[in-house]
Design a protein around this motif. Structure first.
Motif, PDB file in Angstrom:
ATOM      1  N   UNK A  91     -41.020 -13.946 -17.368  1.00 47.72           N
ATOM      2  CA  UNK A  91     -42.421 -13.517 -17.305  1.00 47.72           C
ATOM      3  C   UNK A  91     -42.665 -12.048 -17.631  1.00 47.72           C
ATOM      4  N   UNK A  92     -41.589 -11.249 -17.727  1.00 46.95           N
ATOM      5  CA  UNK A  92     -41.809  -9.819 -17.885  1.00 46.95           C
ATOM      6  C   UNK A  92     -41.072  -9.267 -19.102  1.00 46.95           C
ATOM      7  N   UNK A  93     -41.666  -8.237 -19.706  1.00 50.27           N
ATOM      8  CA  UNK A  93     -41.012  -7.534 -20.814  1.00 50.27           C
ATOM      9  C   UNK A  93     -40.888  -6.064 -20.455  1.00 50.27           C
ATOM     10  N   UNK A  94     -39.806  -5.429 -20.907  1.00 43.40           N
ATOM     11  CA  UNK A  94     -39.556  -4.033 -20.517  1.00 43.40           C
ATOM     12  C   UNK A  94     -39.362  -3.135 -21.730  1.00 43.40           C
ATOM     13  N   UNK A  95     -39.929  -1.934 -21.638  1.00 44.98           N
ATOM     14  CA  UNK A  95     -39.696  -0.901 -22.642  1.00 44.98           C
ATOM     15  C   UNK A  95     -39.316   0.372 -21.872  1.00 44.98           C
ATOM     16  N   UNK A  96     -38.179   0.963 -22.228  1.00 43.43           N
ATOM     17  CA  UNK A  96     -37.685   2.133 -21.490  1.00 43.43           C
ATOM     18  C   UNK A  96     -37.724   3.376 -22.375  1.00 43.43           C
ATOM     19  N   UNK A  97     -37.706   4.514 -21.718  1.00 43.68           N
ATOM     20  CA  UNK A  97     -37.728   5.788 -22.457  1.00 43.68           C
ATOM     21  C   UNK A  97     -36.566   5.882 -23.432  1.00 43.68           C
ATOM     22  N   UNK A  98     -35.384   5.432 -22.981  1.00 42.54           N
ATOM     23  CA  UNK A  98     -34.193   5.606 -23.817  1.00 42.54           C
ATOM     24  C   UNK A  98     -33.820   4.314 -24.550  1.00 42.54           C
ATOM     25  N   UNK A 175     -42.495   5.343 -22.533  1.00 39.57           N
ATOM     26  CA  UNK A 175     -41.995   4.769 -23.795  1.00 39.57           C
ATOM     27  C   UNK A 175     -41.991   5.765 -24.955  1.00 39.57           C
ATOM     28  N   UNK A 176     -42.774   6.831 -24.842  1.00 40.61           N
ATOM     29  CA  UNK A 176     -42.822   7.806 -25.934  1.00 40.61           C
ATOM     30  C   UNK A 176     -42.104   9.100 -25.549  1.00 40.61           C
ATOM     31  N   UNK A 177     -41.464   9.086 -24.369  1.00 41.70           N
ATOM     32  CA  UNK A 177     -40.884  10.313 -23.816  1.00 41.70           C
ATOM     33  C   UNK A 177     -39.798  10.951 -24.664  1.00 41.70           C
ATOM     34  N   UNK A 178     -39.069  10.144 -25.444  1.00 36.24           N
ATOM     35  CA  UNK A 178     -37.993  10.706 -26.273  1.00 36.24           C
ATOM     36  C   UNK A 178     -38.403  10.879 -27.728  1.00 36.24           C
ATOM     37  N   UNK A 179     -39.686  10.691 -28.023  1.00 34.39           N
ATOM     38  CA  UNK A 179     -40.111  10.693 -29.426  1.00 34.39           C
ATOM     39  C   UNK A 179     -40.951  11.924 -29.734  1.00 34.39           C
ATOM     40  N   UNK A 180     -40.918  12.367 -30.992  1.00 40.94           N
ATOM     41  CA  UNK A 180     -41.809  13.457 -31.388  1.00 40.94           C
ATOM     42  C   UNK A 180     -43.243  12.921 -31.352  1.00 40.94           C
ATOM     43  N   UNK A 186     -47.359   6.513 -33.020  1.00 42.33           N
ATOM     44  CA  UNK A 186     -47.183   5.223 -33.705  1.00 42.33           C
ATOM     45  C   UNK A 186     -46.730   4.137 -32.733  1.00 42.33           C
ATOM     46  N   UNK A 187     -45.817   4.523 -31.848  1.00 39.53           N
ATOM     47  CA  UNK A 187     -45.337   3.558 -30.850  1.00 39.53           C
ATOM     48  C   UNK A 187     -46.490   3.173 -29.909  1.00 39.53           C
ATOM     49  N   UNK A 188     -47.289   4.177 -29.532  1.00 37.42           N
ATOM     50  CA  UNK A 188     -48.436   3.903 -28.676  1.00 37.42           C
ATOM     51  C   UNK A 188     -49.422   2.965 -29.364  1.00 37.42           C
ATOM     52  N   UNK A 189     -49.634   3.173 -30.669  1.00 39.08           N
ATOM     53  CA  UNK A 189     -50.550   2.294 -31.405  1.00 39.08           C
ATOM     54  C   UNK A 189     -50.060   0.851 -31.387  1.00 39.08           C
ATOM     55  N   UNK A 190     -48.755   0.709 -31.443  1.00 36.58           N
ATOM     56  CA  UNK A 190     -48.175  -0.639 -31.376  1.00 36.58           C
ATOM     57  C   UNK A 190     -48.428  -1.260 -29.995  1.00 36.58           C
TER      58      UNK A 190
END
Ligand code: ADP
Ligand code: MG
Length: 232
Positions: A91-98, A175-180, A186-190
């Motif tokens: 039931x759950x999906x995960x996205x992590x900083x790293x 989720x965007x913590x390691x990205x420029x 772009x990741x946020x838009x997704x």
């Protein structure tokens, strides 16, 4: 008739205390939170305020010390590890900083990882994995390994992986913590696109610009919800 939004998460009086040697760390000091289906919630707050602890409990990665957690109507607060991991898988999906990708696996294999614990026939999911890779713009990277991808591309793989089980809710910790900032956008838009498609999203961030793209922002302070802002 306008249908009422459905509450899929309801947590009440949630307390989480960690025992570290002789010391008790009060990570959550009594949290009440109801989350509606198909909503997009951001969790903000200073470092150490309990954001990740709350997200881990919401994601059935950890149990509260006390309190109630109703997920889709069921109290999961004190379920055993096997039951929790089955709920997570289904039931759950995960996205992590790293990103948390497996280095030895290709993009397509990484997307399949949550299925391994489900005991399903992986072959049946080949087409779905390819479609998810396309959804995140990686249709021409299927055989790449994480080290051959940029950070943004790796996070896209993680997003595709989070969707393989058609989860009820996606939980994202910075989720965007390691990205420029451009790649982060772009990741946020997704993530916003998934929300528009009807997914419930809960995202921890300390970036105001990112948080305020959500429908609702809760501000944690010292293990409690200090402020709850409904934006849309
Ligand atoms: P945030 O994500 O807001 O930075 P956390 O939820 O990670 O905060 O942590 C809240 C508090 O709980 C902090 O004081 C942290 O040190 C403590 N904490 C978190 N996880 C553990 C753990 N596994 N063991 C002991 N203390 C922890
Ligand atoms: Mg954290």
């Amino acid at each position: 008739m306008i249908s009422q939004p459905k509450t899929i998460i309801d947590i009440r009086d949630v307390i989480k205390t960690f025992q570290v040697g002789e010391i008790k760390v009060h990570a959550l000091r009594g949290v009440d939170l109801a989350i509606e289906e198909a909503s997009f919630l951001a969790i903000m707050g200073p470092s150490g305020s309990g954001k990740s602890t709350l997200l881990n409990i919401l994601g059935c990665l950890d149990r509260p010390t006390s309190g109630y957690y109703y997920l889709g109507g069921k109290n999961v607060a004190q379920m055993d590890d096997d039951t929790l991991s089955s709920i997570r898988g289904k039931r759950l999906g995960f996205i992590f900083q790293s990103y948390n990708l497996i280095a030895q696996l290709t993009v397509i294999e990484n997307i399949k990882v949550p299925l391994i614990y489900q005991g399903v026939n992986l072959q049946d999911y080949e087409q779905k994995c390819i479609e998810l890779a396309a959804l995140v713009g990686l249709e021409d990277r299927l055989e790449h390994r994480p080290s051959q991808l940029s950070g943004g591309q790796q996070q896209r793989v993680a997003i595709a992986r989070s969707l393989i089980n058609d989860p009820l809710m996606i939980l994202a910790d910075e989720p965007t913590g390691n990205l420029d900032s451009k790649t982060g956008k772009e990741v946020l838009e997704l993530i916003e696109k998934l929300h528009r498609q009807g997914k419930t999203i809960v995202m921890v961030t300390h970036d105001y610009e990112i948080a305020y793209r959500a429908d609702r922002v809760i501000h944690m302070m010292d293990g409690r919800i200090d402020r709850d802002e409904i934006r849309k």
